[in-house]
Design a protein around this motif. Structure first.
Motif, mmCIF file in Angstrom:
data_model
loop_
_atom_site.group_PDB
_atom_site.id
_atom_site.type_symbol
_atom_site.label_atom_id
_atom_site.label_comp_id
_atom_site.label_asym_id
_atom_site.label_seq_id
_atom_site.Cartn_x
_atom_site.Cartn_y
_atom_site.Cartn_z
ATOM 1 N N ILE A 32 13.555 63.154 -65.509
ATOM 2 C CA ILE A 32 14.439 62.366 -66.368
ATOM 3 C C ILE A 32 14.446 62.950 -67.781
ATOM 4 N N LYS A 33 13.270 63.325 -68.263
ATOM 5 C CA LYS A 33 13.176 63.908 -69.598
ATOM 6 C C LYS A 33 13.868 65.266 -69.670
ATOM 7 N N THR A 34 13.662 66.096 -68.651
ATOM 8 C CA THR A 34 14.289 67.423 -68.678
ATOM 9 C C THR A 34 15.809 67.316 -68.585
ATOM 10 N N ARG A 36 17.623 64.870 -69.788
ATOM 11 C CA ARG A 36 18.076 64.453 -71.120
ATOM 12 C C ARG A 36 18.088 65.632 -72.084
ATOM 13 N N MET A 37 17.035 66.446 -72.046
ATOM 14 C CA MET A 37 16.968 67.596 -72.940
ATOM 15 C C MET A 37 18.033 68.630 -72.591
ATOM 16 N N ASN A 38 18.239 68.853 -71.300
ATOM 17 C CA ASN A 38 19.270 69.803 -70.873
ATOM 18 C C ASN A 38 20.659 69.337 -71.294
ATOM 19 N N GLY A 39 20.890 68.031 -71.190
ATOM 20 C CA GLY A 39 22.178 67.488 -71.604
ATOM 21 C C GLY A 39 22.452 67.740 -73.079
ATOM 22 N N LYS A 40 21.426 67.547 -73.898
ATOM 23 C CA LYS A 40 21.569 67.797 -75.329
ATOM 24 C C LYS A 40 21.728 69.294 -75.616
ATOM 25 N N LEU A 41 20.924 70.120 -74.941
ATOM 26 C CA LEU A 41 20.978 71.558 -75.177
ATOM 27 C C LEU A 41 22.318 72.163 -74.768
ATOM 28 N N ASN A 42 22.981 71.544 -73.823
ATOM 29 C CA ASN A 42 24.270 72.065 -73.381
ATOM 30 C C ASN A 42 25.300 72.047 -74.508
ATOM 31 N N ARG A 43 25.028 71.251 -75.538
ATOM 32 C CA ARG A 43 25.961 71.163 -76.667
ATOM 33 C C ARG A 43 25.940 72.410 -77.549
ATOM 34 N N ILE A 59 15.986 67.061 -79.916
ATOM 35 C CA ILE A 59 15.357 67.276 -78.610
ATOM 36 C C ILE A 59 13.838 67.228 -78.698
ATOM 37 N N ARG A 60 13.299 67.602 -79.838
ATOM 38 C CA ARG A 60 11.840 67.715 -79.983
ATOM 39 C C ARG A 60 11.071 66.434 -79.628
ATOM 40 N N PRO A 61 11.550 65.232 -80.007
ATOM 41 C CA PRO A 61 10.795 64.030 -79.611
ATOM 42 C C PRO A 61 10.647 63.883 -78.106
ATOM 43 N N ILE A 62 11.683 64.255 -77.357
ATOM 44 C CA ILE A 62 11.602 64.171 -75.894
ATOM 45 C C ILE A 62 10.623 65.208 -75.369
ATOM 46 N N LEU A 63 10.716 66.426 -75.921
ATOM 47 C CA LEU A 63 9.803 67.494 -75.506
ATOM 48 C C LEU A 63 8.354 67.128 -75.823
ATOM 49 N N SER A 64 8.157 66.464 -76.957
ATOM 50 C CA SER A 64 6.811 66.065 -77.367
ATOM 51 C C SER A 64 6.223 64.975 -76.472
ATOM 52 N N SER A 65 7.090 64.281 -75.741
ATOM 53 C CA SER A 65 6.603 63.225 -74.838
ATOM 54 C C SER A 65 6.214 63.769 -73.469
ATOM 55 N N TRP A 89 5.663 70.106 -58.215
ATOM 56 C CA TRP A 89 6.110 69.979 -59.607
ATOM 57 C C TRP A 89 6.547 71.297 -60.257
ATOM 58 N N CYS A 90 6.444 72.403 -59.556
ATOM 59 C CA CYS A 90 6.699 73.691 -60.217
ATOM 60 C C CYS A 90 8.128 73.806 -60.738
ATOM 61 N N ASN A 91 9.123 73.309 -60.002
ATOM 62 C CA ASN A 91 10.507 73.399 -60.473
ATOM 63 C C ASN A 91 10.724 72.588 -61.747
ATOM 64 N N SER A 92 10.121 71.408 -61.795
ATOM 65 C CA SER A 92 10.235 70.578 -62.999
ATOM 66 C C SER A 92 9.560 71.259 -64.186
ATOM 67 N N LEU A 93 8.417 71.876 -63.929
ATOM 68 C CA LEU A 93 7.682 72.561 -64.995
ATOM 69 C C LEU A 93 8.472 73.768 -65.499
ATOM 70 N N ARG A 94 9.110 74.492 -64.607
ATOM 71 C CA ARG A 94 9.906 75.656 -65.008
ATOM 72 C C ARG A 94 11.086 75.240 -65.895
ATOM 73 N N THR A 95 11.682 74.102 -65.577
ATOM 74 C CA THR A 95 12.782 73.616 -66.406
ATOM 75 C C THR A 95 12.286 73.250 -67.799
ATOM 76 N N THR A 96 11.107 72.669 -67.876
ATOM 77 C CA THR A 96 10.523 72.325 -69.171
ATOM 78 C C THR A 96 10.211 73.587 -69.973
ATOM 79 N N VAL A 97 9.741 74.629 -69.301
ATOM 80 C CA VAL A 97 9.495 75.916 -69.961
ATOM 81 C C VAL A 97 10.798 76.460 -70.526
ATOM 82 N N PHE A 98 11.868 76.368 -69.747
ATOM 83 C CA PHE A 98 13.185 76.823 -70.219
ATOM 84 C C PHE A 98 13.595 76.089 -71.484
ATOM 85 N N VAL A 99 13.449 74.767 -71.485
ATOM 86 C CA VAL A 99 13.827 73.974 -72.656
ATOM 87 C C VAL A 99 13.016 74.397 -73.876
#
Length: 220
Positions: A32-34, A36-43, A59-65, A89-99
């Motif tokens: 859910i967090k990733t 949200r961050m991806n949605g914002k980054l798409n801008r 985006i940083r507050p979401i990343l910090s959580s 969880w590896c796919n979710s973690l990879r997306t977080t690394v991307f963000v």
């Protein structure tokens, strides 16, 4: 089979099912967090360069959580069972690394390191037998970063930012050179690395077009 053995097996199966369900709950929260961050980054593809820092700050507050979710995951995983549950969880973690890597590039213009990314995600040394950021997951996230930057190179020109593709080109070439020196034995990672050639070609075509039209100073 001995009834006692059957009871023991059922107990083990139930215990594993409970662990799997708890892991799934934390992964869902991280996803859910990733998203949200991806949605914002798409801008970034429709945002002028001078407004990018404010976008990254949102985006940083979401990343910090994210570290709190990862910490909850570490509590669930039994000791010395990292490889048993990693695929969940590896796919979710990879997306977080991307963000994290894209935010770092947008603000610093450099590549985030594995250590920096682990720190951002709140990884602890005492978790390494349960939850950790592997080199493989880090590299997958960086490849996704390059995929996104090839798209940004095109859209930057649309927004009138003709120097960004040149910066992206230099950055991506450094990453490609680094990957070329790695001994990639993982088939999935190797195939994804091969796809970087197409991203690099796409970026070079944008740079060539911008240069041909003399849209940047000669020194650039």
């Amino acid at each position: 089979m001995d009834p006692n053995d059957l009871d023991d097996l059922n107990g083990l199966l139930d215990h594993e099912a409970q662990i799997r369900e708890k892991i799934r709950e934390q992964i869902t929260e991280l996803d859910i967090k990733t998203r949200r961050m991806n949605g914002k980054l798409n801008r970034i593809h429709s945002t002028q360069r001078d407004a990018i820092p404010a976008l990254v700050d949102s985006i940083r507050p979401i990343l910090s959580s994210c570290p709190s979710t990862i910490a909850a995951l570490a509590v669930i995983i039994p000791a010395h069972q990292y490889w048993r549950w990693k695929d969940m969880w590896c796919n979710s973690l990879r997306t977080t690394v991307f963000v994290a890597s894209l935010c770092h590039y947008l603000t610093e213009g450099t590549l985030i390191s594995l250590k920096q990314t682990s720190d951002i995600l709140g990884m602890q040394d005492e978790w390494k037998d349960r939850v950790a950021l592997s080199a493989e997951d880090y590299l997958h996230g960086i490849i996704t970063l390059v995929n996104e930057l090839s798209r940004l190179a095109v859209n930057s020109v649309t927004l009138g930012n003709y120097e960004e593709p040149l910066k992206i080109s230099s950055f991506v070439k450094d990453i490609f050179a680094g990957f070329s020196m790695l001994n990639l034995k993982n088939d999935t990672l190797r195939r994804r690395f091969d796809s970087l050639k197409y991203d690099l070609k796409k970026i070079e075509e944008v740079v060539y077009d911008v240069s041909l039209r003399k849209l940047t100073p000669p020194s650039k």
